[in-house]
Design a protein around this motif. Structure first.
Motif, PDB file in Angstrom:
ATOM      1  N   UNK A   1       0.859  -1.178   0.000  1.00  0.00           N
ATOM      2  CA  UNK A   1       0.000   0.000   0.000  1.00  0.00           C
ATOM      3  C   UNK A   1       0.898   1.231   0.000  1.00  0.00           C
ATOM      4  N   UNK A   2       0.339   2.409  -0.308  1.00  0.00           N
ATOM      5  CA  UNK A   2       1.164   3.622  -0.289  1.00  0.00           C
ATOM      6  C   UNK A   2       1.894   3.820   1.046  1.00  0.00           C
ATOM      7  N   UNK A   3       1.230   3.495   2.155  1.00  0.00           N
ATOM      8  CA  UNK A   3       1.874   3.485   3.465  1.00  0.00           C
ATOM      9  C   UNK A   3       1.852   2.045   3.952  1.00  0.00           C
ATOM     10  N   UNK A   4       2.999   1.483   4.233  1.00  0.00           N
ATOM     11  CA  UNK A   4       3.076   0.104   4.752  1.00  0.00           C
ATOM     12  C   UNK A   4       4.225   0.064   5.748  1.00  0.00           C
ATOM     13  N   UNK A   5       3.848   0.141   7.016  1.00  0.00           N
ATOM     14  CA  UNK A   5       4.826   0.156   8.102  1.00  0.00           C
ATOM     15  C   UNK A   5       4.562  -1.028   9.015  1.00  0.00           C
ATOM     16  N   UNK A   6       5.625  -1.661   9.457  1.00  0.00           N
ATOM     17  CA  UNK A   6       5.526  -2.773  10.394  1.00  0.00           C
ATOM     18  C   UNK A   6       5.765  -2.255  11.807  1.00  0.00           C
ATOM     19  N   UNK A   7       4.907  -2.655  12.724  1.00  0.00           N
ATOM     20  CA  UNK A   7       5.044  -2.318  14.136  1.00  0.00           C
ATOM     21  C   UNK A   7       5.391  -3.609  14.864  1.00  0.00           C
ATOM     22  N   UNK A   8       6.570  -3.618  15.497  1.00  0.00           N
ATOM     23  CA  UNK A   8       7.138  -4.858  16.026  1.00  0.00           C
ATOM     24  C   UNK A   8       7.533  -4.687  17.495  1.00  0.00           C
ATOM     25  N   UNK A   9       6.999  -5.532  18.379  1.00  0.00           N
ATOM     26  CA  UNK A   9       7.523  -5.525  19.742  1.00  0.00           C
ATOM     27  C   UNK A   9       8.992  -5.940  19.724  1.00  0.00           C
ATOM     28  N   UNK A  10       9.779  -5.365  20.597  1.00  0.00           N
ATOM     29  CA  UNK A  10      11.204  -5.690  20.614  1.00  0.00           C
ATOM     30  C   UNK A  10      11.496  -7.066  21.203  1.00  0.00           C
ATOM     31  N   UNK A  11      10.525  -7.671  21.851  1.00  0.00           N
ATOM     32  CA  UNK A  11      10.718  -9.017  22.366  1.00  0.00           C
ATOM     33  C   UNK A  11      10.368 -10.044  21.299  1.00  0.00           C
ATOM     34  N   UNK A  12      11.152 -11.093  21.240  1.00  0.00           N
ATOM     35  CA  UNK A  12      10.921 -12.185  20.297  1.00  0.00           C
ATOM     36  C   UNK A  12      10.119 -13.312  20.958  1.00  0.00           C
ATOM     37  N   UNK A  13       9.568 -13.046  22.142  1.00  0.00           N
ATOM     38  CA  UNK A  13       8.897 -14.080  22.934  1.00  0.00           C
ATOM     39  C   UNK A  13       7.586 -14.566  22.319  1.00  0.00           C
ATOM     40  N   UNK A  14       6.963 -13.775  21.440  1.00  0.00           N
ATOM     41  CA  UNK A  14       5.644 -14.119  20.915  1.00  0.00           C
ATOM     42  C   UNK A  14       5.711 -14.273  19.398  1.00  0.00           C
TER      43      UNK A  14
END
Length: 116
Positions: free
Chosen positions: A37-50
């Protein structure tokens, strides 16, 4: 034998470059390298636990709320506050990185225009 770190963990560690648009102690957000999409941003928790949003919601609803609030903030700054928020859960649903993350999509979107 443990699994190697996810690509997101490597971005968080600055081993892989990314176009970071937001960062806090617990969240990082960056532009997707293959935007849908014109705006496509990923929001990621810094923990890899999940691995997925279901695990995150069950174990840390506060962190999930922070992911959603961050998505709203990003949409406000980059897409007039209008956005689609997508979590893929499982291979058949299109999840390719098993480190929970949300896709913030904005710009001109229509139903059926996103194939994931």
């Amino acid at each position: 034998m443990s699994n190697p770190p996810s690509i997101f963990t490597r971005i968080i560690a600055r081993e892989i470059p990314a176009d970071i648009v937001f960062e806090s102690d617990s969240i990082i957000a960056f532009r997707d390298i293959a935007p849908k999409a014109p705006l496509h941003i990923l929001v990621v928790p810094k923990t890899e636990a999940y691995r997925n949003v279901t695990e995150l919601a069950a174990a840390d609803p506060g962190l999930l709320a922070e992911v959603v609030a961050t998505a709203q903030l990003i949409a406000s700054e980059h897409s007039d506050g209008q956005y689609r928020l997508i979590f893929n859960t499982g291979d058949n649903a299109g999840q390719t990185v098993f480190h929970v993350h949300a896709h913030v999509l904005g710009g001109t979107l229509t139903e059926g225009s996103l194939g994931f």
